[in-house]
Design a protein around this motif. Structure first.
Motif, PDB file in Angstrom:
ATOM      1  N   GLN A   1       0.829  -1.190   0.053  1.00 57.43           N
ATOM      2  CA  GLN A   1      -0.063  -0.026  -0.008  1.00 57.43           C
ATOM      3  C   GLN A   1       0.933   1.130  -0.131  1.00 57.43           C
ATOM      4  N   MET A   2       1.835   1.363   0.694  1.00 57.55           N
ATOM      5  CA  MET A   2       2.715   2.415   0.900  1.00 57.55           C
ATOM      6  C   MET A   2       3.547   2.560  -0.453  1.00 57.55           C
ATOM      7  N   ALA A   3       3.767   1.624  -1.417  1.00 61.52           N
ATOM      8  CA  ALA A   3       4.413   1.733  -2.545  1.00 61.52           C
ATOM      9  C   ALA A   3       3.531   2.299  -3.447  1.00 61.52           C
ATOM     10  N   LEU A   4       1.930   1.996  -3.353  1.00 58.15           N
ATOM     11  CA  LEU A   4       1.177   2.731  -4.327  1.00 58.15           C
ATOM     12  C   LEU A   4       1.109   4.047  -4.188  1.00 58.15           C
ATOM     13  N   GLU A   5       1.019   4.436  -2.596  1.00 58.05           N
ATOM     14  CA  GLU A   5       0.938   5.913  -2.153  1.00 58.05           C
ATOM     15  C   GLU A   5       2.019   6.629  -2.619  1.00 58.05           C
ATOM     16  N   VAL A   6       3.392   6.166  -2.542  1.00 54.34           N
ATOM     17  CA  VAL A   6       4.620   6.889  -2.994  1.00 54.34           C
ATOM     18  C   VAL A   6       4.656   6.812  -4.690  1.00 54.34           C
ATOM     19  N   GLU A   7       3.978   6.060  -5.212  1.00 53.29           N
ATOM     20  CA  GLU A   7       4.076   6.187  -6.614  1.00 53.29           C
ATOM     21  C   GLU A   7       3.075   7.323  -7.091  1.00 53.29           C
ATOM     22  N   LYS A   8       1.985   7.364  -6.292  1.00 51.72           N
ATOM     23  CA  LYS A   8       0.647   8.472  -6.516  1.00 51.72           C
ATOM     24  C   LYS A   8       1.370   9.792  -6.518  1.00 51.72           C
ATOM     25  N   LEU A   9       2.364   9.787  -5.404  1.00 49.55           N
ATOM     26  CA  LEU A   9       2.971  11.058  -4.942  1.00 49.55           C
ATOM     27  C   LEU A   9       4.073  11.551  -5.999  1.00 49.55           C
ATOM     28  N   LYS A  10       4.496  10.402  -6.405  1.00 45.71           N
ATOM     29  CA  LYS A  10       5.803  10.389  -7.674  1.00 45.71           C
ATOM     30  C   LYS A  10       5.186  11.140  -8.920  1.00 45.71           C
ATOM     31  N   GLU A  11       3.812  10.543  -9.349  1.00 42.15           N
ATOM     32  CA  GLU A  11       3.185  10.996 -10.389  1.00 42.15           C
ATOM     33  C   GLU A  11       2.736  12.518 -10.178  1.00 42.15           C
ATOM     34  N   LEU A  12       2.217  12.726  -9.175  1.00 38.64           N
ATOM     35  CA  LEU A  12       1.695  14.179  -8.781  1.00 38.64           C
ATOM     36  C   LEU A  12       2.731  15.126  -8.933  1.00 38.64           C
ATOM     37  N   SER A  13       3.838  14.757  -8.105  1.00 38.44           N
ATOM     38  CA  SER A  13       5.195  15.772  -8.283  1.00 38.44           C
ATOM     39  C   SER A  13       5.554  15.908  -9.640  1.00 38.44           C
ATOM     40  N   GLN A  14       5.528  14.917 -10.609  1.00 40.75           N
ATOM     41  CA  GLN A  14       6.031  14.927 -12.130  1.00 40.75           C
ATOM     42  C   GLN A  14       5.246  15.737 -12.529  1.00 40.75           C
ATOM     43  N   PHE A  15       3.763  15.782 -12.462  1.00 43.82           N
ATOM     44  CA  PHE A  15       2.772  16.560 -13.061  1.00 43.82           C
ATOM     45  C   PHE A  15       3.159  18.033 -12.784  1.00 43.82           C
ATOM     46  N   GLN A  16       3.289  18.414 -11.420  1.00 43.01           N
ATOM     47  CA  GLN A  16       3.421  19.504 -10.954  1.00 43.01           C
ATOM     48  C   GLN A  16       4.512  20.312 -11.534  1.00 43.01           C
ATOM     49  N   LEU A  17       5.898  19.658 -11.808  1.00 42.25           N
ATOM     50  CA  LEU A  17       7.230  20.055 -12.180  1.00 42.25           C
ATOM     51  C   LEU A  17       6.680  20.179 -13.653  1.00 42.25           C
ATOM     52  N   ARG A  18       6.060  19.312 -14.383  1.00 47.93           N
ATOM     53  CA  ARG A  18       5.994  19.858 -15.920  1.00 47.93           C
ATOM     54  C   ARG A  18       5.067  21.251 -16.026  1.00 47.93           C
ATOM     55  N   TYR A  19       4.173  21.269 -14.944  1.00 46.56           N
ATOM     56  CA  TYR A  19       3.216  22.416 -14.959  1.00 46.56           C
ATOM     57  C   TYR A  19       4.079  23.589 -14.715  1.00 46.56           C
ATOM     58  N   ILE A  20       4.969  23.594 -13.970  1.00 44.92           N
ATOM     59  CA  ILE A  20       5.843  24.563 -13.481  1.00 44.92           C
ATOM     60  C   ILE A  20       6.513  25.096 -14.886  1.00 44.92           C
ATOM     61  N   ASP A  21       7.223  23.962 -15.395  1.00 43.80           N
ATOM     62  CA  ASP A  21       7.890  24.045 -16.515  1.00 43.80           C
ATOM     63  C   ASP A  21       7.360  24.953 -17.664  1.00 43.80           C
ATOM     64  N   VAL A  22       5.969  24.357 -17.875  1.00 41.67           N
ATOM     65  CA  VAL A  22       4.991  25.176 -18.894  1.00 41.67           C
ATOM     66  C   VAL A  22       5.103  26.484 -18.656  1.00 41.67           C
ATOM     67  N   MET A  23       4.682  26.830 -17.379  1.00 39.18           N
ATOM     68  CA  MET A  23       4.284  28.168 -16.795  1.00 39.18           C
ATOM     69  C   MET A  23       5.527  28.996 -16.979  1.00 39.18           C
ATOM     70  N   MET A  24       6.721  28.435 -16.733  1.00 36.37           N
ATOM     71  CA  MET A  24       8.128  29.072 -16.939  1.00 36.37           C
ATOM     72  C   MET A  24       8.385  29.718 -18.218  1.00 36.37           C
ATOM     73  N   LYS A  25       7.966  28.625 -19.259  1.00 35.75           N
ATOM     74  CA  LYS A  25       8.052  28.777 -20.587  1.00 35.75           C
ATOM     75  C   LYS A  25       7.179  29.945 -21.279  1.00 35.75           C
ATOM     76  N   ILE A  26       5.943  29.807 -20.536  1.00 33.10           N
ATOM     77  CA  ILE A  26       5.022  30.944 -21.106  1.00 33.10           C
ATOM     78  C   ILE A  26       5.193  32.346 -20.605  1.00 33.10           C
ATOM     79  N   LEU A  27       5.654  32.264 -19.403  1.00 35.37           N
ATOM     80  CA  LEU A  27       6.099  33.594 -18.797  1.00 35.37           C
ATOM     81  C   LEU A  27       7.474  34.269 -19.168  1.00 35.37           C
ATOM     82  N   ASN A  28       8.301  33.310 -19.447  1.00 32.51           N
ATOM     83  CA  ASN A  28       9.734  33.680 -19.648  1.00 32.51           C
ATOM     84  C   ASN A  28      10.191  33.051 -20.920  1.00 32.51           C
TER      85      ASN A  28
END
Length: 153
Positions: free
Chosen positions: A101-128
């Motif tokens: 169960q912990m492995a599944l939770e960690v995997e969800k957090l990893k995917e969420l973090s990767q999504f947020q990092l991609r979002y930040i990258d897109v926003m940075m490219k748009i703004l700068n």
């Protein structure tokens, strides 16, 4: 044997708490609650340290038990628990279930973090933007753009 069962019960309890904290951490990330993120990270570190110490106690207890019972040094804890049966194997499976169960939770957090990092990258490219725009001030396609067009008005 009872000591091993008690230690596995402690591990199960710690893993339940860790999984709960991981879910709270996910909620804090989604709601962008920085205080919640900080609190859950601190609590997670504390619980993981406690789990590591408990796991070391289980390992040492098992080594001592193997020595006292004259069991092979190559015998794994899983093989021992499976051959012993009863409460020991039941507790081991509960701990394993919580680890999965912990492995599944960690995997969800990893995917969420990767999504947020991609979002930040897109926003940075748009703004700068680092690349020059495709069109110049006359709305003509630039010669130096990455496209192969060479149209100018």
């Amino acid at each position: 044997m009872d000591e091993l069962i008690d230690i596995l019960s402690e591990e199960e309890s710690l893993l339940l708490q860790i999984n709960d904290i991981l879910r709270q951490h996910e909620e804090a990330l989604l709601s962008k609650n920085l205080d919640g993120i900080s609190t859950t990270v601190y609590e997670l570190e504390r619980l993981l340290t406690s789990f590591e110490k408990t796991e070391d106690r289980r390992r040492l207890c098992f080594l001592r038990m193997k020595s006292e019972l004259g069991l092979s040094e190559d015998l794994s804890f899983y093989e021992f628990a499976r051959s012993s049966g009863g409460n020991l194997v039941e507790k081991l499976f509960k701990v394993t279930e919580q680890l999965n169960q912990m492995a599944l939770e960690v995997e969800k957090l990893k995917e969420l973090s990767q999504f947020q990092l991609r979002y930040i990258d897109v926003m940075m490219k748009i703004l700068n933007p680092q690349d020059s725009p495709t069109y110049d001030e006359k709305a003509s396609i630039r010669r130096d753009s990455s496209h192969r067009f060479e149209v100018q008005s």
